[in-house]
Structure formats: C-alpha cells, structure tokens
Design a protein around this motif. Structure first.
Motif, mmCIF file in Angstrom:
data_model
loop_
_atom_site.group_PDB
_atom_site.id
_atom_site.type_symbol
_atom_site.label_atom_id
_atom_site.label_comp_id
_atom_site.label_asym_id
_atom_site.label_seq_id
_atom_site.Cartn_x
_atom_site.Cartn_y
_atom_site.Cartn_z
ATOM 1 N N ASP A 54 1.593 7.428 21.958
ATOM 2 C CA ASP A 54 2.977 7.616 21.517
ATOM 3 C C ASP A 54 3.072 7.519 19.996
ATOM 4 O O ASP A 54 3.746 8.328 19.350
ATOM 5 C CB ASP A 54 3.882 6.580 22.186
ATOM 6 N N TRP A 55 2.395 6.539 19.408
ATOM 7 C CA TRP A 55 2.386 6.377 17.959
ATOM 8 C C TRP A 55 1.746 7.609 17.293
ATOM 9 O O TRP A 55 2.243 8.125 16.301
ATOM 10 C CB TRP A 55 1.624 5.103 17.594
ATOM 11 N N ALA A 60 1.120 10.538 13.243
ATOM 12 C CA ALA A 60 -0.337 10.636 13.331
ATOM 13 C C ALA A 60 -1.018 10.067 12.093
ATOM 14 O O ALA A 60 -2.068 9.440 12.201
ATOM 15 C CB ALA A 60 -0.754 12.085 13.551
ATOM 16 N N THR A 61 -0.424 10.264 10.938
ATOM 17 C CA THR A 61 -1.038 9.772 9.702
ATOM 18 C C THR A 61 -1.256 8.261 9.780
ATOM 19 O O THR A 61 -2.350 7.761 9.515
ATOM 20 C CB THR A 61 -0.168 10.137 8.486
ATOM 21 N N ALA A 62 -0.222 7.534 10.163
ATOM 22 C CA ALA A 62 -0.317 6.070 10.229
ATOM 23 C C ALA A 62 -1.235 5.626 11.369
ATOM 24 O O ALA A 62 -2.028 4.694 11.205
ATOM 25 C CB ALA A 62 1.071 5.459 10.390
ATOM 26 N N ALA A 63 -1.123 6.269 12.518
ATOM 27 C CA ALA A 63 -1.945 5.882 13.666
ATOM 28 C C ALA A 63 -3.431 6.077 13.357
ATOM 29 O O ALA A 63 -4.254 5.203 13.635
ATOM 30 C CB ALA A 63 -1.541 6.682 14.903
ATOM 31 N N LEU A 67 -7.036 3.116 12.152
ATOM 32 C CA LEU A 67 -8.436 3.048 12.584
ATOM 33 C C LEU A 67 -9.398 3.176 11.405
ATOM 34 O O LEU A 67 -10.615 3.195 11.589
ATOM 35 C CB LEU A 67 -8.717 4.141 13.618
ATOM 36 N N GLY A 68 -8.850 3.295 10.200
ATOM 37 C CA GLY A 68 -9.672 3.358 9.001
ATOM 38 C C GLY A 68 -10.070 4.758 8.577
ATOM 39 O O GLY A 68 -10.897 4.918 7.685
ATOM 40 N N TYR A 69 -9.492 5.783 9.193
ATOM 41 C CA TYR A 69 -9.862 7.153 8.877
ATOM 42 C C TYR A 69 -8.803 7.760 7.960
ATOM 43 O O TYR A 69 -7.817 8.336 8.412
ATOM 44 C CB TYR A 69 -10.020 7.990 10.142
ATOM 45 N N GLN A 73 -7.945 15.206 2.149
ATOM 46 C CA GLN A 73 -7.936 16.220 3.200
ATOM 47 C C GLN A 73 -7.469 15.671 4.547
ATOM 48 O O GLN A 73 -7.588 16.344 5.551
ATOM 49 C CB GLN A 73 -9.322 16.861 3.366
ATOM 50 N N GLY A 74 -6.969 14.446 4.580
ATOM 51 C CA GLY A 74 -6.508 13.907 5.854
ATOM 52 C C GLY A 74 -5.365 12.938 5.686
ATOM 53 O O GLY A 74 -5.070 12.145 6.572
ATOM 54 N N GLU A 75 -4.706 12.991 4.531
ATOM 55 C CA GLU A 75 -3.653 12.017 4.277
ATOM 56 C C GLU A 75 -2.332 12.346 4.974
ATOM 57 O O GLU A 75 -1.496 11.479 5.136
ATOM 58 C CB GLU A 75 -3.440 11.803 2.777
ATOM 59 N N HIS A 76 -2.125 13.588 5.405
ATOM 60 C CA HIS A 76 -0.916 13.967 6.127
ATOM 61 C C HIS A 76 -1.333 14.698 7.398
ATOM 62 O O HIS A 76 -1.736 15.860 7.350
ATOM 63 C CB HIS A 76 -0.011 14.858 5.272
#
Length: 191
Positions: A54-55, A60-63, A67-69, A73-76
C-alpha cells in the motif's frame, strides 16, 4: 559513442591499465545482480507485506528509500502493479530514463530506438518478442519514464508461493518483469 568507448578500452587494455574481462564482470554484476536484486527485494516485500504494498502504491519513492535504495536516476519513483486485468510496460520514449538504484544498469535494448518506439505503437507485439503472451482481453498500459519520474512494475505474484520467505520470493523476480517485458518466474517444481 560506441566506437569511442571501444577505442578507449583498446588503448587502456594495450597499456595494461584495464582488463576487459574485469570490465565485463563489473558490467554483468550491475546488469544482473546488484540493481535488479534491489528491485526484486522491493517487489518481494510488497508481495509479502500488504502494508508495504500500500505504501509503495501511495509513495514509491519513500517506500523504496526505506530499504536503502536511493540515488541518482531513482529519486522520484512510481510503482505500478500488474493484475489480472492490466499488464504494465515501461519505456522512455525520449531517451533512456531508468531507475538505476532499483534496477541496475539499463539493458541495451531498453535504450534502442526500436524498443522505444514499438513499445508504444505495438506493446503486445513487443511483449511477444520477449516471450510474453497475454490473454487477448488483458489491457496493456505503457508508462513513459522521464527525467522527473521513473517506474517500477510490480509483477503479479505467482501461484504456489504462499509459503516462501522474502528472499525466495525475490529469486522469482527478474529485471524484465520489473520493466514489464517479462513475468515473475514460477517457483521450482511447478509447471
């Protein structure tokens, strides 16, 4: 650009500064192990923990960052979930925007003009070329990544995986399934 890279690699190899086999091993690691493994863990957690799923749908950015990822290229990020009615496919029609921190290095075909145009024009045909044949009634939704927003496809969880832990679930998730050009693998022992 490719010719320049090859020329540079040749010169550096001749001078003994690099080993082409070591470069190939590094690229292979990032293409198939480090990045895709991160995304596979995100998917497995979503499959195993409904609150996390659900999160992931909401933010998705925060979820994913939890997990540390994170990183360039993946901030949003936005996660899109496959289900019985809809299959999601990711493309970047303008260039090759790709969530490196979650999926590793982009595959060569992802950046190719043929994939970038045909994924939009004929997504069902492109999927067939990847060996994915979907039921005729299943809708295919194509998501266009940009510099501002990148996508992660959460494939459908395969049947018969209820007793698997998250690491075993992650083993069923491929890079291609997280782009939408593949499906999650079936657990061993299933047809």
């Amino acid at each position: 650009m490719e010719a320049r890279v090859r020329a540079l690699e040749t010169i550096l190899t001749q001078k003994g500064l690099i080993d082409p086999k070591a470069i190939d091993a590094i690229v292979e690691t990032y293409e198939t192990k480090i990045g895709p493994r991160n995304g596979a863990r995100v998917v497995a957690k979503a499959w195993a923990e409904p609150d996390f799923a659900d999160w992931l749908k909401r933010d998705a950015t925060a979820a994913i960052a939890s997990l540390g990822y994170t990183g360039r290229q993946g901030e949003h990020m936005r996660a899109v979930f496959n289900d019985a009615e809809t299959h999601n496919l990711v493309v970047c029609t303008l260039c090759s925007c790709y969530p490196w921190s979650v999926l590793g290095l982009p595959p060569v075909w992802y950046k190719a003009p043929a994939y970038r145009s045909r994924a939009v024009i004929d997504p069902r045909g492109v999927l067939a070329e990847f060996g994915v044949t979907l039921p005729a009634g299943r809708k295919i939704r194509v998501w266009d990544s940009t510099a501002e927003l990148r996508y992660l496809v959460v494939p459908e969880r395969p049947a018969g995986t209820d007793g698997l832990d998250q690491e075993a679930l992650a083993d069923l998730v491929t890079r291609d399934a997280m782009i939408g050009t593949g499906l999650a693998l079936e657990p061993e022992g299933r047809a």
